[in-house]
Enzyme design. Structure first.
Site: not given
Ligand code: NAD
Length: 435
Positions: A11, A30, A152, A154, A208, A253, A260, A263, A320
């Site tokens: 993100v 970071d 939001f 993906r 979500n 599937g 995400c 959790k 994915k």
């Protein structure tokens, strides 16, 4: 504007890069020194389509830089975004220790007014805690506002999602912070919804959970299709053409995974229980999701009789396509289950191999360099992730490479009739099996 992002993962890094690309000056912070070093050396530690190019472009234009120093981030950004992990605790609740730590660290170096924005997915009322914490550790008594701005995007199309969001949610309580946030997002020309902080936080978990519910709904219907001889693809089209429902997220599937959904659904269940208003519907969503993988494995087992010593190829390890992220991937769980049963698994993924190689749960699996190599002598092929590369495979070559042409398609990539004509024993999700 001068912006900083604390936490440069899936993100934070994409957000930082896109903010820079629309003209802001961005510092990405970071606390993982290897990550910072690699980014400073021009190496992007995650795979996300288009990201590398944007990062290089904006680093060259001096609008984007990386540091390990939170002080540098807070000094250099009028707005400080928090995008650190909010993982799941053993009891399903959210581990907020990363957020708490960052809040304390920001407070320790705060010397002037800053808008502190939580982008991580957090339980409702976390903003209040962040504000309390910053107030407590605010050495210089500097002014600040806390804002909730859930993300939001993906993975796999994060850059496009960031650049053209359906909506931007800003949860804030001061006009000053709202004005600053509107300026940050002005270049994106997207609809902005301003709410209170609690509502913004709740929107993310509710969204979500709803998407996961849609997936479990269609997966439950797929089981009914299998039992009745109906075709889930046609049923999903028929449902999805109703504009009140929509076709997105109605793909049957082997279940949802990733960092995400699992959790966030667990978190929303815990949040609702803690608030004294249990949301049991979501427990059924979880149950259906787990059952979907088990049903699939049972189909494989039923066809192969026993899995022990069977050579099974697996295509896809990421949760994915178009990402290298294997966190909570159903594909990985499937492989681990089959290894436990004594199967000899060869697996391949276009982008997930580096991360898969160090996974303990995959020890014993052969990780190959190509999709074709995984097929060598295989008695069955399992398709676990819907990468385009797999859908475009040369099926005659696939058949020639395998010991027995059995395909278990967990993502409905192929047409059952075509596969039958090509001589495959082809099983997919929720569709009549070709005779
Ligand atoms: P991630 O693990 O990819 O990235 C988090 C980064 O934060 C890591 O690079 C880590 O080193 C860094 N970090 C941890 N503690 C730090 C600290 N004290 N100071 C500085 N950096 C620190 O996680 P992610 O996938 O980017 O998720 C971040 C948050 O966004 C989570 O709350 C997640 O639920 C949410 N979210 C994720 C997605 C997604 O698709 N990945 C989408 C929407 C929202």
């Amino acid at each position: 504007m001068d912006l900083s992002i604390i936490g440069s993962g899936y993100v934070g890094l994409v957000t930082g890069a896109c903010f820079a690309d629309v003209g802001h000056n961005v510092i990405c912070v970071d606390n993982d020194p290897r990550k910072v070093e690699s980014l400073q050396a021009g190496k992007v530690p995650i795979y996300e389509p288009g990201l590398e190019e944007i990062i290089h472009r904006n680093v060259s234009a001096q609008r984007l830089r990386f540091t390990g120093s939170i002080k540098e981030g807070v000094d250099g950004g009028q707005v400080v975004f928090i995008a650190v992990p909010t993982p799941q605790d053993a009891d399903g609740s959210v581990d907020l220790s990363f957020i708490e730590k960052v809040a304390r660290e920001i407070a320790g170096v705060l010397s002037d007014y800053r808008v502190i924005v939580d982008k991580s997915t957090v339980p409702v009322k976390t903003g209040e805690k962040v504000a309390e914490s910053i107030k407590r550790y605010n050495k210089h008594g500097a002014e600040f506002d806390v804002v909730s701005n859930p993300e939001f995007l993906r993975e796999g199309c994060a850059v496009a999602d960031l650049m053209k969001p359906d909506r931007i949610v800003i949860g804030a309580q001061s006009e000053r912070a709202i004005d600053v946030m509107k300026k940050v997002y002005e270049p994106f020309m997207a609809p902005i919804l301003v709410t209170d902080i609690n509502s913004a936080e709740l929107i993310k978990h509710a969204a979500n959970s709803f998407l996961a519910l849609k997936i479990s709904y269609i997966n439950a219907v797929s089981a009914i299709c299998e039992a009745s001889g109906a075709d889930i693809e046609k049923v999903a089209d028929g449902i999805g053409m109703d504009r009140r429902i929509g076709r997105n997220f109605l793909n049957a599937g082997i279940g949802y995974g990733g960092s995400c959904f699992p959790k966030d659904i667990a978190a929303f269940i815990t949040i609702s229980e803690q608030l004294g208003v249990p949301f049991d519907l979501l427990k059924e969503v979880q149950r259906i999701n787990a059952r979907q993988k088990d049903r699939f494995l049972k189909t494989v087992r039923d066809a192969l009789w026993v899995l022990r010593d069977k050579k099974i190829a697996v295509w896809g390890l990421t949760f994915k396509p178009d990402t290298d992220d294997i966190r909570s991937s159903v594909a990985i769980d499937l492989v681990a289950d089959m290894l436990r049963e004594g199967a000899k698994v060869s697996a391949y993924d276009p982008k997930g191999m580096e991360k898969a190689r160090v996974l303990k749960s995959l020890e014993g699996a052969r990780l190959t360099n190509s999709a074709m190599e995984a097929l060598e002598d295989a008695e069955a092929l399992i398709i676990a992730t819907e990468w385009a590369e797999f859908g475009n495979a040369d099926l005659a070559a696939v058949k020639a490479k395998m010991h027995t042409p059995m395909i278990f398609d967990g993502r409905n990539l192929f047409d059952p009739e075509t596969m039958r004509k090509l001589g495959f024993h082809y099983t997919s999700i929720g569709r009549p099996q070709a005779k």
